[in-house]
Design an enzyme around this catalytic site. Structure first.
Site, PDB file in Angstrom:
ATOM      1  N   GLU A   1      16.068 -12.067  37.578  1.00 53.04           N
ATOM      2  CA  GLU A   1      15.594 -10.775  37.089  1.00 53.04           C
ATOM      3  C   GLU A   1      15.795  -9.777  38.233  1.00 53.04           C
ATOM      4  OE1 GLU A   1      11.532  -8.877  35.181  1.00 53.04           O
ATOM      5  OE2 GLU A   1      11.379 -10.129  36.970  1.00 53.04           O
TER       6      GLU A   1
ATOM      7  N   ASP B   1      12.028 -14.634  39.116  1.00 49.51           N
ATOM      8  CA  ASP B   1      11.251 -13.440  38.809  1.00 49.51           C
ATOM      9  C   ASP B   1      11.298 -12.419  39.947  1.00 49.51           C
ATOM     10  OD1 ASP B   1       9.042 -12.136  37.099  1.00 49.51           O
ATOM     11  OD2 ASP B   1       8.045 -12.335  39.041  1.00 49.51           O
TER      12      ASP B   1
ATOM     13  N   ASP C   1      10.332 -20.952  35.365  1.00 48.95           N
ATOM     14  CA  ASP C   1      10.239 -19.657  36.018  1.00 48.95           C
ATOM     15  C   ASP C   1       9.960 -19.895  37.496  1.00 48.95           C
ATOM     16  OD1 ASP C   1      10.056 -16.713  35.822  1.00 48.95           O
ATOM     17  OD2 ASP C   1       9.472 -17.146  33.760  1.00 48.95           O
TER      18      ASP C   1
ATOM     19  N   HIS D   1       9.871 -11.724  27.143  1.00 47.88           N
ATOM     20  CA  HIS D   1       8.404 -11.680  27.190  1.00 47.88           C
ATOM     21  C   HIS D   1       7.871 -10.375  27.768  1.00 47.88           C
ATOM     22  CE1 HIS D   1       9.560 -12.678  31.240  1.00 47.88           C
ATOM     23  NE2 HIS D   1       8.327 -12.442  31.663  1.00 47.88           N
ATOM     24  N   ASP D   2       8.732  -9.600  28.430  1.00 51.18           N
ATOM     25  CA  ASP D   2       8.315  -8.337  29.037  1.00 51.18           C
ATOM     26  C   ASP D   2       8.770  -7.115  28.245  1.00 51.18           C
ATOM     27  OD1 ASP D   2       6.866  -9.185  31.237  1.00 51.18           O
ATOM     28  OD2 ASP D   2       8.615  -9.320  32.542  1.00 51.18           O
TER      29      ASP D   2
END
Length: 565
Positions: free
Chosen positions: A256, A199, A98, A328-329
């Site tokens: 993202e 991210d 990440d 994960h979100d």
């Protein structure tokens, strides 16, 4: 289209804290990932994305990084990470980390130096601004609730944070800060990293004046996402980032991206785009509430189907997106995109088939391959998710009772995806010999890897066959580069599409039909093309001959010949 090494790959996201714990402290670790590489290889995974493992205070589960060059001791050591890289390479697998560079932790050395000298060089690594008449400099609301502006102790200044106050935003107009970031990225790529998941990257471009917006809530604030939508020029920063880092290493990047201007799609993921790919969140946005999670609608199948089709049709003219049903979100896909009657093995296989055979790069999330579902949350104290706590309070403030707020918010809690991986029916789902950091989903005795490895008709075994089909020598080209065309669009409860290689026409050539019945009852569909072979089916009673007979929650993947005269 120029072919890239990552075009035909299947990716898998690991949330390390919840994947597998080898030292009994209740937290997953790098040695746990190493020990499961053969499991992932057997599943058919090529690329592994690992959520943040950097040193962090874990205010936002590692997305608040205090040292980009260190591994958090909770996960292991740099030696463990180097061993992971080496073991993955032996198996012809690629590791992504990440990349969190919109913000860092307030414990990072840069921010600590900025606080120590609010007029110094490091203060300009961030956004330090004077308040207005004793108030914050602006009226933006952070993604986690409350003002984006936090007072700098002992001064009349504030610093900006789009997320939690412990996550100060980095100033991407500062050349020295950017170079420090580039150096860090290249350091990891030199180590042998294959690339990054990036991210919240579109947030890096700010209007330096931070102009107020019309309030959109009773707190008198305006959501920062609205400022992002109005900001121009992020592409210049993204291209500079790419040229100084990723492009030098042929790195794979998946970003993202929310609030992107639609006309910028080709600039982002076209032939020479800023990134290799971006996640397709179009279906996930269908369950966004007007005021929060508490008034979020359920997914409507017809709207979901239309959204997926529109996204696919638009994207195939531009490049590849990354297809997901959960991460994960997000809550678990089975619990979000399937009606209650379909939240079983057949429905889980059906949803997975549709997702993995769309055009684009498939990304699985840990536990998806066994059909993990949302957890049952009894009280807010069980939850760790910072967003869940904020949304729960928002629901309470809107007049819901504690029980009502808990019920509606639990549907979307990020903790649903963060409960420990269910490896077996033994204590703590075989995740740890200690006490898990987050509660285990009580259904682990029915849904776990160990049981499914022993059953040929399990969700896990089906996912292995599905991935093997996508990657097979015979069909890899079709599923990677083949066009997407919807089928049976007006048929109620049916999601269907063709994947066809370029050069074929409606009357000539071969194509693959993927057809799924999201309804409860069986349907009979006229076949547009003769069926040569059933490549995959999730239910034994599905049948294709002159007509296609498809059971409720049934899905079939069919090799088709030329159109019947």
């Amino acid at each position: 289209m120029n072919r890239k090494w990552w075009h035909d790959k299947v990716a898998y996201q690991i949330y390390p804290k919840s994947f597998y714990d080898t030292n009994g402290d209740g937290i997953g670790d790098l040695r746990g990932i190493i020990s499961k590489l053969d499991y992932l290889k057997e599943l058919g995974i090529d690329i592994i994305w690992i959520s943040p493992i950097y040193q962090s205070p874990f205010v936002d589960q590692g997305y608040d990084i205090s040292d980009y060059y260190k591994i958090a001791p909770e996960f292991g050591t740099m030696e463990d990470f180097d061993e992971l890289l080496a073991e993955a390479k032996k198996r012809d697998m690629h590791i992504l980390m990440d990349l969190v560079i919109n913000h860092c932790s307030d414990k990072h050395e840069w921010f600590q130096k900025a606080l120590a000298d609010p007029e110094g060089d490091y203060a300009d690594y961030f956004y330090f601004r004077k308040g207005k008449d004793g108030n914050p400099p602006g009226n933006y609301r952070s993604y986690f609730g409350g003002s984006c502006w936090e007072p700098v102790p002992g001064t009349d200044k504030y610093y900006f944070h789009a997320f939690a106050k412990e996550q100060p935003d980095l100033n991407w107009e500062n050349p020295k800060m950017k170079q420090d970031i580039y150096d860090m990225i290249n350091w990891w790529l030199e180590k042998g990293l294959a690339g990054f998941r990036i991210d919240a990257i579109i947030n890096i471009k700010k209007n330096q004046d931070f102009p107020d917006l019309e309030p959109d809530g009773p707190d008198g604030l305006a959501g920062f996402h609205r400022a992002v939508e109005r900001t121009e020029g992020v592409g210049e920063l993204l291209e500079e980032l790419k040229q100084n880092t990723f492009a030098k290493y042929d790195a794979f990047t998946v970003a993202e991206v929310f609030n992107m201007h639609e006309e910028e799609l080709e600039e982002f993921i076209g032939e020479d785009g800023h990134f290799s790919t971006i996640f397709d969140f179009s279906a996930h946005c269908l369950s966004e509430g007007e005021h929060g999670w508490y008034d979020a609608p359920d997914i409507d199948f017809k709207e979901w189907k239309e959204t997926v089709i529109q996204s696919q049709m638009k994207l195939q003219k531009v490049g590849f997106e990354a297809n997901i049903i959960e991460n994960h979100d997000e809550p678990r896909g089975v619990s979000r995109f399937l009606p209650e009657y379909a939240r079983n093995a057949a429905g889980t296989k059906m949803l997975g088939t549709v997702s993995l055979l769309l055009r684009g790069i498939p990304f699985l999330y840990q536990g998806q391959e066994i059909g993990m579902q949302n957890c049952v949350w009894e009280k807010i104290e069980e939850c760790d998710d910072i967003s869940m706590r904020d949304q729960y309070q928002t629901a309470i403030d809107a007049g819901l009772t504690k029980e009502e707020a808990m019920k509606v918010c639990a549907r979307f809690s990020r903790d649903n995806a963060r409960t420990p991986m269910q490896w077996s029916g033994k204590a703590h789902a075989g995740f740890t010999k200690g006490t898990p950091w987050l509660k285990v989903n009580p259904n682990y005795t029915e849904i776990n890897v160990e049981d499914q490895q022993e059953k040929e008709d399990s969700v896990l075994r089906y996912y292995q066959k599905l991935i093997a089909l996508r990657k097979s020598e015979e069909w890899k080209e079709t599923f990677t580069y083949g066009s997407f065309a919807p089928a049976y669009e007006t048929q109620e409860n049916i999601m269907a599409f063709y994947r066809t290689l370029a050069g074929s026409s409606p009357n000539v050539g071969e194509k693959v039909l993927v057809v799924a019945n999201f309804g409860k009852e069986a349907v009979e569909l006229p076949l547009e093309y003769p069926v040569r072979n059933v490549l995959l089916s999730n239910l034994p009673q599905n049948h294709a001959d002159e007509t296609l007979k498809l059971a409720g929650c049934g899905v079939m993947v069919l090799e088709c010949g030329a159109r019947k005269e």
